[in-house]
Design a protein around this motif. Sequence first.
Motif, mmCIF file in Angstrom:
data_model
loop_
_atom_site.group_PDB
_atom_site.id
_atom_site.type_symbol
_atom_site.label_atom_id
_atom_site.label_comp_id
_atom_site.label_asym_id
_atom_site.label_seq_id
_atom_site.Cartn_x
_atom_site.Cartn_y
_atom_site.Cartn_z
ATOM 1 N N VAL A 4 45.998 48.974 41.045
ATOM 2 C CA VAL A 4 45.777 47.560 40.742
ATOM 3 C C VAL A 4 44.887 46.999 41.835
ATOM 4 O O VAL A 4 45.203 47.084 43.016
ATOM 5 C CB VAL A 4 47.102 46.785 40.679
ATOM 6 C CG1 VAL A 4 46.841 45.297 40.447
ATOM 7 C CG2 VAL A 4 47.986 47.353 39.584
ATOM 8 N N GLY A 5 43.755 46.434 41.460
ATOM 9 C CA GLY A 5 42.825 45.917 42.458
ATOM 10 C C GLY A 5 43.378 44.716 43.203
ATOM 11 O O GLY A 5 44.329 44.065 42.755
ATOM 12 N N SER A 6 42.763 44.420 44.329
ATOM 13 C CA SER A 6 43.194 43.282 45.143
ATOM 14 C C SER A 6 42.090 42.242 45.307
ATOM 15 O O SER A 6 42.261 41.258 46.006
ATOM 16 C CB SER A 6 43.640 43.769 46.534
ATOM 17 O OG SER A 6 42.587 44.486 47.171
ATOM 18 N N GLY A 7 40.954 42.462 44.635
ATOM 19 C CA GLY A 7 39.833 41.532 44.760
ATOM 20 C C GLY A 7 39.793 40.529 43.618
ATOM 21 O O GLY A 7 40.790 40.292 42.934
ATOM 22 N N GLU A 8 38.615 39.958 43.392
ATOM 23 C CA GLU A 8 38.442 38.971 42.339
ATOM 24 C C GLU A 8 38.635 39.588 40.960
ATOM 25 O O GLU A 8 38.373 40.766 40.749
ATOM 26 C CB GLU A 8 37.031 38.368 42.414
ATOM 27 C CG GLU A 8 36.743 37.567 43.669
ATOM 28 C CD GLU A 8 35.325 37.015 43.643
ATOM 29 O OE1 GLU A 8 35.018 36.173 42.765
ATOM 30 O OE2 GLU A 8 34.512 37.438 44.492
ATOM 31 N N GLU A 9 39.070 38.755 40.026
ATOM 32 C CA GLU A 9 39.167 39.198 38.638
ATOM 33 C C GLU A 9 37.771 39.331 38.044
ATOM 34 O O GLU A 9 36.834 38.653 38.463
ATOM 35 C CB GLU A 9 39.978 38.205 37.809
ATOM 36 C CG GLU A 9 41.461 38.232 38.092
ATOM 37 C CD GLU A 9 42.242 37.373 37.107
ATOM 38 O OE1 GLU A 9 41.617 36.685 36.264
ATOM 39 O OE2 GLU A 9 43.483 37.390 37.184
ATOM 40 N N VAL A 10 37.655 40.214 37.058
ATOM 41 C CA VAL A 10 36.378 40.409 36.395
ATOM 42 C C VAL A 10 35.938 39.103 35.734
ATOM 43 O O VAL A 10 36.723 38.472 35.034
ATOM 44 C CB VAL A 10 36.462 41.564 35.381
ATOM 45 C CG1 VAL A 10 37.541 41.300 34.348
ATOM 46 C CG2 VAL A 10 35.137 41.794 34.706
ATOM 47 N N PRO A 11 34.707 38.652 35.970
ATOM 48 C CA PRO A 11 34.256 37.384 35.411
ATOM 49 C C PRO A 11 33.696 37.540 33.994
ATOM 50 O O PRO A 11 33.108 38.562 33.656
ATOM 51 C CB PRO A 11 33.147 36.954 36.376
ATOM 52 C CG PRO A 11 32.586 38.246 36.875
ATOM 53 C CD PRO A 11 33.733 39.226 36.912
#
Length: 206
Positions: free
Chosen positions: A92-99
């Motif tokens: 599970v990523g920890s950065g921004e959600e895909v725009p």
Amino acid sequence: MAAASQLTTIFQTFRPNAFSCSNNNNVKIPAIPNLKKQILGVAAGILAASAVAAAAPLEADATRIEYYATVSEPSCELNFVKSGLGYCDVVVGSGEEVPFAQLINVHYTARFADGIVFDSTYKRARPLTMRLGMGKVIKGLDQGILGGGGVPPMQVGGKRKLYIPPNLAYGPEPAGCFSGDCNIPANATLVYDVNFVEIYSGNRKL
């Protein structure tokens, strides 16, 4: 005497039938019966062997990339949503959600349901830049990465496995066709290992 012995050993090593070396010029050096020509042939063979050795690191890199492209992410239990899409998060990523409707960079390995790889960004050694939510990619990638219909959006740094049925892939028509040969058959189920690398920096210029 030592030098002559070494030359004899080298000649015996390369002697059977013909020594051939494939390079950019397709050089092929045959065995020659008289001693003078044999010595010249051995010298040329040594030079050709050196050229092959010099090219070895590039071949090793290419092999490494090819190998990485055929290795799947660790398995995980798929969750299926109403559309028929299956997904699970390996990381599970920890950065921004895909725009929505913006460019992102992803790495992926794409397989058929039997595990055979048909495409990979790792083989090309660079991620793919794609825009989601605009019908620019197959429906399974739009839903599987951008989210929706019970699928959470991916975040930067995330790795997700997607099981994409034909109705969310290319359907009843073959795809990736060139000169009559098609890379993807009709009604193919596809499995993607997706790595959401980053949001494309060029979006700032839009």
